[in-house]
Design a protein around this motif. Structure first.
Motif, mmCIF file in Angstrom:
data_model
loop_
_atom_site.group_PDB
_atom_site.id
_atom_site.type_symbol
_atom_site.label_atom_id
_atom_site.label_comp_id
_atom_site.label_asym_id
_atom_site.label_seq_id
_atom_site.Cartn_x
_atom_site.Cartn_y
_atom_site.Cartn_z
ATOM 1 N N ALA A 164 -25.588 77.212 28.392
ATOM 2 C CA ALA A 164 -24.896 78.003 27.366
ATOM 3 C C ALA A 164 -24.377 79.317 27.933
ATOM 4 O O ALA A 164 -23.411 79.872 27.445
ATOM 5 C CB ALA A 164 -25.827 78.270 26.193
ATOM 6 N N ARG A 266 -32.759 80.894 22.686
ATOM 7 C CA ARG A 266 -31.778 81.761 23.333
ATOM 8 C C ARG A 266 -30.451 81.018 23.541
ATOM 9 O O ARG A 266 -29.382 81.597 23.363
ATOM 10 C CB ARG A 266 -32.308 82.247 24.691
ATOM 11 C CG ARG A 266 -33.528 83.135 24.599
ATOM 12 C CD ARG A 266 -33.241 84.453 23.956
ATOM 13 N NE ARG A 266 -32.305 85.247 24.737
ATOM 14 C CZ ARG A 266 -31.858 86.445 24.372
ATOM 15 N NH1 ARG A 266 -32.254 86.961 23.224
ATOM 16 N NH2 ARG A 266 -31.022 87.103 25.115
ATOM 17 N N ARG A 269 -28.713 80.869 20.320
ATOM 18 C CA ARG A 269 -28.171 82.195 19.994
ATOM 19 C C ARG A 269 -26.867 82.427 20.754
ATOM 20 O O ARG A 269 -25.936 83.026 20.223
ATOM 21 C CB ARG A 269 -29.173 83.300 20.362
ATOM 22 C CG ARG A 269 -30.428 83.304 19.526
ATOM 23 C CD ARG A 269 -30.224 83.894 18.169
ATOM 24 N NE ARG A 269 -29.899 85.309 18.220
ATOM 25 C CZ ARG A 269 -29.477 86.016 17.170
ATOM 26 N NH1 ARG A 269 -29.309 85.416 16.010
ATOM 27 N NH2 ARG A 269 -29.214 87.288 17.282
ATOM 28 N N CYS A 270 -26.830 81.947 21.988
ATOM 29 C CA CYS A 270 -25.595 82.073 22.781
ATOM 30 C C CYS A 270 -24.428 81.415 22.044
ATOM 31 O O CYS A 270 -23.335 81.956 22.002
ATOM 32 C CB CYS A 270 -25.750 81.378 24.129
ATOM 33 S SG CYS A 270 -26.438 82.399 25.394
#
Lengths: 278, 373
Positions: A164, A266, A269-270
């Motif tokens: 990502a 994470r 979230r990216c």
């Protein structure tokens, strides 16, 4: 049908067609066959024999292979989808990015762990079919499966996170290899080398070892059988004896699971934080 | 916004750092229109398409598709449109039928509806011969058709196509445009391209963007007349070659005709044209959008002269396109050119790479800025 399930089914079918599942199954089966061929089944050097001995060694070897397979299977997923325009096409369908993400993560998990599950089930069935009385086999299979599944989850998460964030598939590959090399190097030999070279505090070395999901998985598998095993190495030996089998198992399953969940969070979230529409 | 407006963009902007990919773009596309979305590379076509298909969010402005806001209601927007991106990436290991089935599943089509729709799109897109073939085995043209079929599988009221013919050979292009005309009879179609012939053959209206702004929007004839150089050709019979109309005399010289024509309201310039006929031929230039032919006819008829020829030479779309977007090309050929003072040059690829940049909490901006610069 829910979009995540559709994506899961599609990605799995694609993995089957592109022989990804076959590849991972071949990797694990080769390790299994190699150990049987080397005669580990009959060996009693470590105090127990039979298939459980093979499973133990396979699991020990798979702990090294699973991270690599997981990283290879995941580290290019998002960046390639983005670059090829596949993301653009898929996200114009009525589905949320999270649905796509969940479906793809689940399919990769099955691709990495499924063949191992199949292999271990075959070992159990083979044990039943041959009438071999190996009481240690079932607990060993369950322990190995739980630990390697958790380890796979950790590296799938790390792979997706890399994927990502990376700006090109090539960069993702390099980062994935670096992640694997780092995890492999943070075993006993590198840690002891670091301890001697830089006179690190033993506590730091042990913390680094325990923080490495590969090492914690290895200790959980081997330490549960015999915490005095020489293959554990000095750091693993100390950890296994200090923490005890239950704690090492809990750490070996819990820590990679937490790490993988964090990395996946994470990665997601990216996707969400970028300027794509939800 | 009236109810038959299917695509609505108002002051749509997209900024990547200091680069303005879109700068307050506004337009409407109504039900049943086939609109060409034109512009040179890097003009903002793909960015607009990506915003309209809910792929990226705008920095400012509003966009609605089928009445739904692309940012607030992305799912209904996606449900109501079919999209074919410039490169239609497909699952190469799947066969065509399986791929259409997947697209139908995502669109929640039940088995019976899927079969019905599949029959229809296979016929429209000409996929009958390759239905059971793996997509990997198909040519670019057929893959593009598969992409179009997936965009049509749910019978969307709106179709957005981003340079769908860029990878096709001339035969495939021609076939594709035929499909498009067929499809466009029942749908709102927005076709992004920089191939003007495609627009002329498939669209009745065009929107031209340049450097992120709409520089022309309207029916093709109107746009052709927009360059400020409408040309008329007038030819009047010479006095020696025949008799005048209503007993009046034919013009004796070019100067007489030229003088008359220059007095017609709206005429900017009169230029004599060489001719083999026994006639006085002139070219009239006009900056006005209004048609000067009635006035020219009246002026000549009042004199009793015989008008041999009078036609308006509207410019080709290509001329107009070049006229409207020439600045982009000049900038592309000048190192360090920054006519706006703020804008930086960016190609489509740079635009894409900026879009591809990930944001990830605190450290995202650094990475994003790097990609944007």
């Amino acid at each position: 049908m829910n979009a995540a399930r559709i994506m899961f089914r599609l990605e799995l079918a694609d993995a089957l067609r592109s022989r990804w599942l076959l590849f991972t199954a071949a990797v694990y089966a080769s390790v299994f066959s190699l150990f049987i061929w080397l005669g580990l089944r009959e060996s009693s050097v470590l105090g127990f024999t039979g298939l459980s001995r093979v499973v133990l060694n396979v699991s020990n070897a798979v702990v090294l292979a699973v991270p690599l397979v997981a990283l290879v299977a995941t580290s290019q997923t998002v960046v390639r989808a983005r670059q090829s325009g596949f993301f653009e096409l898929v996200l114009s369908q009525p589905m949320r990015r999270t649905d796509w993400f969940v479906g793809v993560v689940a399919s990769r998990f099955v691709v990495v762990v499924g063949p191992l599950l199949g292999l271990l089930l075959i070992a159990l069935l083979a044990s039943l079919a041959t009438g071999e009385r190996d009481a240690a086999l079932l607990p060993m299979v369950l322990r190995s499966l739980a630990v390697t599944a958790s380890l796979a989850w950790a590296f799938i998460g790390i792979g997706f996170w890399i994927s990502a964030r990376a700006r090109s598939p090539e960069r993702a590959t390099v980062l994935a290899l670096l992640a694997w090399l780092t995890a492999s190097a943070l075993h006993d030999f590198a840690l002891i080398g670091a301890l001697l070279r830089w006179r690190l505090e033993p506590a730091v070395v042990f913390a680094l070892a325990a923080a490495n999901p590969e090492e914690s998985a290895r200790i959980a598998i081997l330490g549960g059988i015999d915490p005095d095993l020489s293959v554990l190495g000095p750091v693993g030996f100390w950890l296994a004896n200090t923490l005890g089998p239950n704690a090492t198992l809990a750490i070996g399953i819990g820590w990679p699971a937490v790490l993988g969940t964090f990395a996946l969070y994470r990665a997601q979230r990216c996707l969400i934080k970028s300027d794509l529409v939800g | 916004m009236t109810t038959d407006v299917m695509i609505y963009a108002q002051d749509l902007s997209k900024h990547y750092g200091s680069f303005r990919a879109l700068d307050r773009v506004s337009f409407e596309v109504r039900r049943g229109e086939v609109v060409g979305f034109l512009g040179p590379n890097g003009a903002g076509k793909s960015t607009t398409m990506r915003i309209l298909t809910c792929f990226i969010s705008p920095t400012g402005g509003t966009a609605r598709v089928h009445g739904f806001d692309v940012f607030d209601d992305p799912l209904p927007v996606r449900e109501s449109l079919g999209y074919l991106p410039q490169r239609a990436p497909l699952y190469l290991e799947m066969n065509v039928y399986e791929y259409l089935r997947f697209a139908a599943d995502l669109r929640h089509l039940d088995g019976e509806t899927f079969k019905k729709r599949a029959r229809s799109v296979v016929e429209v897109c000409g996929l009958a011969q390759v239905l059971t073939k793996d997509i990997r085995q198909l040519s670019h043209g057929y893959r593009q058709r598969v992409g179009l079929a997936q965009a049509l599988i749910h019978d969307p009221p709106i179709l957005i196509l981003d340079e769908p013919t860029s990878d096709l050979d001339p035969n495939e292009k021609a076939e594709f445009l035929d499909y498009l005309k067929q499809i466009g009879k029942e749908r709102t179609v927005m076709l992004s391209t920089h191939n003007l012939k495609e627009v002329e053959s498939a669209c009745a209206r065009a929107i031209i963007v340049s450097r992120g702004r709409v520089v022309a929007d309207g029916p093709l004839d109107e746009i052709r007349a927009k360059s400020g150089n409408v040309r008329y050709v007038v030819s009047v019979q010479e006095s020696a070659s025949g008799s005048a109309y209503r007993g009046k005399t034919l013009p004796a010289s070019n100067a007489e005709v030229s003088d008359l024509l220059s007095k017609v309201a709206g005429v900017r310039k009169v230029t004599e044209l060489p001719t083999d006929e026994r006639a006085h031929a002139f070219e009239l230039a006009s900056e006005q959008d209004a048609d000067l032919r009635p006035e020219v006819f009246r002026a000549v008829a009042d004199k009793g002269w015989v008008l041999l020829e009078l036609h308006r030479d509207t410019q080709t779309l290509e001329d107009v396109f070049r006229h409207l977007t020439i600045g982009d090309e000049r900038r592309n050929r000048t190192i360090g050119a920054s006519p706006d003072g703020e804008e930086e040059e960016a190609s489509e690829e740079e635009e894409e790479s900026a879009e591809d940049t990930d944001s990830d909490d605190d450290d995202s901006d650094e990475e994003g800025d790097e990609a944007k610069s």
